[in-house]
Design a protein around this motif. Structure first.
Motif, PDB file in Angstrom:
ATOM      1  N   ILE A  25       2.289   1.884  -3.477  1.00 33.54           N
ATOM      2  CA  ILE A  25       1.297   2.464  -4.384  1.00 33.54           C
ATOM      3  C   ILE A  25       1.089   3.941  -4.084  1.00 33.54           C
ATOM      4  O   ILE A  25       0.994   4.759  -5.008  1.00 33.54           O
ATOM      5  CB  ILE A  25      -0.030   1.683  -4.298  1.00 33.54           C
ATOM      6  N   GLU A  26       1.048   4.307  -2.824  1.00 33.12           N
ATOM      7  CA  GLU A  26       0.905   5.721  -2.463  1.00 33.12           C
ATOM      8  C   GLU A  26       2.106   6.529  -2.951  1.00 33.12           C
ATOM      9  O   GLU A  26       1.960   7.649  -3.435  1.00 33.12           O
ATOM     10  CB  GLU A  26       0.745   5.865  -0.951  1.00 33.12           C
ATOM     11  N   ASN A  27       3.286   5.948  -2.846  1.00 33.72           N
ATOM     12  CA  ASN A  27       4.509   6.611  -3.311  1.00 33.72           C
ATOM     13  C   ASN A  27       4.469   6.797  -4.832  1.00 33.72           C
ATOM     14  O   ASN A  27       4.857   7.844  -5.350  1.00 33.72           O
ATOM     15  CB  ASN A  27       5.731   5.802  -2.897  1.00 33.72           C
ATOM     16  N   GLN A  78       1.738   7.084  -6.661  1.00 34.58           N
ATOM     17  CA  GLN A  78       0.746   8.124  -6.941  1.00 34.58           C
ATOM     18  C   GLN A  78       1.309   9.516  -6.683  1.00 34.58           C
ATOM     19  O   GLN A  78       1.119  10.433  -7.489  1.00 34.58           O
ATOM     20  CB  GLN A  78      -0.505   7.906  -6.089  1.00 34.58           C
ATOM     21  N   THR A  79       2.014   9.683  -5.588  1.00 32.78           N
ATOM     22  CA  THR A  79       2.600  10.975  -5.250  1.00 32.78           C
ATOM     23  C   THR A  79       3.634  11.398  -6.296  1.00 32.78           C
ATOM     24  O   THR A  79       3.643  12.549  -6.741  1.00 32.78           O
ATOM     25  CB  THR A  79       3.272  10.913  -3.868  1.00 32.78           C
ATOM     26  N   THR A  80       4.470  10.473  -6.687  1.00 30.95           N
ATOM     27  CA  THR A  80       5.499  10.769  -7.682  1.00 30.95           C
ATOM     28  C   THR A  80       4.868  11.099  -9.029  1.00 30.95           C
ATOM     29  O   THR A  80       5.310  12.016  -9.723  1.00 30.95           O
ATOM     30  CB  THR A  80       6.483   9.588  -7.823  1.00 30.95           C
ATOM     31  N   GLU A 130       1.882  12.406  -9.538  1.00 30.68           N
ATOM     32  CA  GLU A 130       1.266  13.730  -9.444  1.00 30.68           C
ATOM     33  C   GLU A 130       2.320  14.825  -9.609  1.00 30.68           C
ATOM     34  O   GLU A 130       2.090  15.830 -10.286  1.00 30.68           O
ATOM     35  CB  GLU A 130       0.532  13.885  -8.115  1.00 30.68           C
ATOM     36  N   LYS A 160       0.833  -1.204   0.000  1.00 28.84           N
ATOM     37  CA  LYS A 160       0.000   0.000   0.000  1.00 28.84           C
ATOM     38  C   LYS A 160       0.870   1.258   0.000  1.00 28.84           C
ATOM     39  O   LYS A 160       0.592   2.223  -0.715  1.00 28.84           O
ATOM     40  CB  LYS A 160      -0.923  -0.010   1.212  1.00 28.84           C
ATOM     41  N   GLU A 161       1.935   1.233   0.780  1.00 27.49           N
ATOM     42  CA  GLU A 161       2.860   2.371   0.851  1.00 27.49           C
ATOM     43  C   GLU A 161       3.526   2.609  -0.499  1.00 27.49           C
ATOM     44  O   GLU A 161       3.700   3.756  -0.928  1.00 27.49           O
ATOM     45  CB  GLU A 161       3.908   2.106   1.920  1.00 27.49           C
TER      46      GLU A 161
END
Length: 58
Positions: free
Chosen positions: A5-7, A9-11, A13, A2-3
């Protein structure tokens, strides 16, 4: 995972913002940041692929 995938998404964006700035206003430094983000995305996506394959084999 999960972490990771969040990373990703942030990158992404960050990449999208910088790429748009380069495209719309010709901001050269934004282009440099976008290229750097694209390299980071490549690494993260390769890591995601490894983790995903490992998870599917369980």
């Amino acid at each position: 995972m999960k972490e990771l995938i969040e990373n990703i998404q942030t990158t992404f964006e960050s990449f999208q913002t910088d790429a748009d700035s380069q495209l719309e206003s010709g901001n050269k430094s934004a282009g440099t940041r976008a290229r750097k983000s694209s390299l980071e995305l490549e690494k993260l996506l390769k890591e995601f692929r490894k983790v995903s394959i490992a998870e599917s084999k369980k």
